[in-house]
Design a protein around this motif. Sequence first.
Motif, PDB file in Angstrom:
ATOM      1  N   THR A 158      -0.268  -1.813   3.365  1.00  0.00           N
ATOM      2  CA  THR A 158      -1.066  -1.612   4.578  1.00  0.00           C
ATOM      3  C   THR A 158      -0.857  -2.767   5.554  1.00  0.00           C
ATOM      4  O   THR A 158      -0.661  -2.553   6.755  1.00  0.00           O
ATOM      5  CB  THR A 158      -2.560  -1.467   4.230  1.00  0.00           C
ATOM      6  OG1 THR A 158      -2.713  -0.344   3.354  1.00  0.00           O
ATOM      7  CG2 THR A 158      -3.407  -1.279   5.472  1.00  0.00           C
ATOM      8  N   GLU A 200       1.976  -9.985  -1.543  1.00  0.00           N
ATOM      9  CA  GLU A 200       0.879  -9.200  -2.127  1.00  0.00           C
ATOM     10  C   GLU A 200       1.443  -8.040  -2.952  1.00  0.00           C
ATOM     11  O   GLU A 200       0.984  -7.774  -4.062  1.00  0.00           O
ATOM     12  CB  GLU A 200      -0.032  -8.659  -1.019  1.00  0.00           C
ATOM     13  CG  GLU A 200      -1.213  -7.864  -1.508  1.00  0.00           C
ATOM     14  CD  GLU A 200      -2.299  -8.703  -2.165  1.00  0.00           C
ATOM     15  OE1 GLU A 200      -3.024  -8.161  -3.015  1.00  0.00           O
ATOM     16  OE2 GLU A 200      -2.441  -9.890  -1.826  1.00  0.00           O
ATOM     17  N   THR A 257      -4.012  -1.844  -6.343  1.00  0.00           N
ATOM     18  CA  THR A 257      -4.711  -2.538  -5.257  1.00  0.00           C
ATOM     19  C   THR A 257      -3.762  -3.496  -4.525  1.00  0.00           C
ATOM     20  O   THR A 257      -3.756  -3.524  -3.289  1.00  0.00           O
ATOM     21  CB  THR A 257      -5.925  -3.322  -5.802  1.00  0.00           C
ATOM     22  OG1 THR A 257      -6.773  -2.414  -6.494  1.00  0.00           O
ATOM     23  CG2 THR A 257      -6.684  -4.015  -4.699  1.00  0.00           C
ATOM     24  N   HIS A 258      -2.967  -4.252  -5.271  1.00  0.00           N
ATOM     25  CA  HIS A 258      -2.016  -5.172  -4.648  1.00  0.00           C
ATOM     26  C   HIS A 258      -1.008  -4.416  -3.784  1.00  0.00           C
ATOM     27  O   HIS A 258      -0.707  -4.831  -2.661  1.00  0.00           O
ATOM     28  CB  HIS A 258      -1.260  -5.987  -5.699  1.00  0.00           C
ATOM     29  CG  HIS A 258      -2.068  -7.058  -6.351  1.00  0.00           C
ATOM     30  ND1 HIS A 258      -2.658  -8.087  -5.654  1.00  0.00           N
ATOM     31  CD2 HIS A 258      -2.378  -7.266  -7.654  1.00  0.00           C
ATOM     32  CE1 HIS A 258      -3.297  -8.882  -6.483  1.00  0.00           C
ATOM     33  NE2 HIS A 258      -3.150  -8.407  -7.714  1.00  0.00           N
ATOM     34  N   THR A 315      -2.833  -2.891  -0.618  1.00  0.00           N
ATOM     35  CA  THR A 315      -3.206  -3.941   0.339  1.00  0.00           C
ATOM     36  C   THR A 315      -1.976  -4.496   1.046  1.00  0.00           C
ATOM     37  O   THR A 315      -1.961  -4.641   2.271  1.00  0.00           O
ATOM     38  CB  THR A 315      -3.953  -5.084  -0.386  1.00  0.00           C
ATOM     39  OG1 THR A 315      -5.098  -4.548  -1.027  1.00  0.00           O
ATOM     40  CG2 THR A 315      -4.376  -6.176   0.582  1.00  0.00           C
TER      41      THR A 315
END
Length: 161
Positions: free
Chosen positions: A84, A62, A77-78, A81
């Motif tokens: 996390t 990701e 965003t990638h 994400t």
Amino acid sequence: MKLLLSLFTGLFLFFQASDLEVLRNSYSKANLSTEGAKNFIETASKKLSSDPVITGYKAAAEILEAKITTEKNKRKTHIKTGATALENAIKANPNTVELRIIRLSVQENIPKIVGYSKNLKEDKAFILNNYGKQNAALKSYIRKFAMQSKTMTAAEKNALK
């Protein structure tokens, strides 16, 4: 009945191990080219498993997606994400060396401006301290990673024999 259960468990572990080898090999080539990155992302996306190490590789995929995406607004965003998911996997499995290798390699290769590089020293120390406890396949993988690592010193690389 016990024999059937043992056989099923053995086959499951065998195929899971081969999935891990495929991911390891693909991940080691992911940073070499855009094609390698795309191949790793595709390979990781096909793996369905609750294994924390496979989850770690999927998180790395990701993050790597941010490197090859053409949509600039998707990059953040990638990364968020993936980071996390990787942090959650490590938090749930803090003694898993391979997850630390994944995070160390991600943090070594991600641009410093992103701000995801605070665990380099911690992960390197953890890997070096736990190297001797790993199986032969993982030791080999760690040595290969260390040889191209930007964080490992020459003395640390030599210690991994």
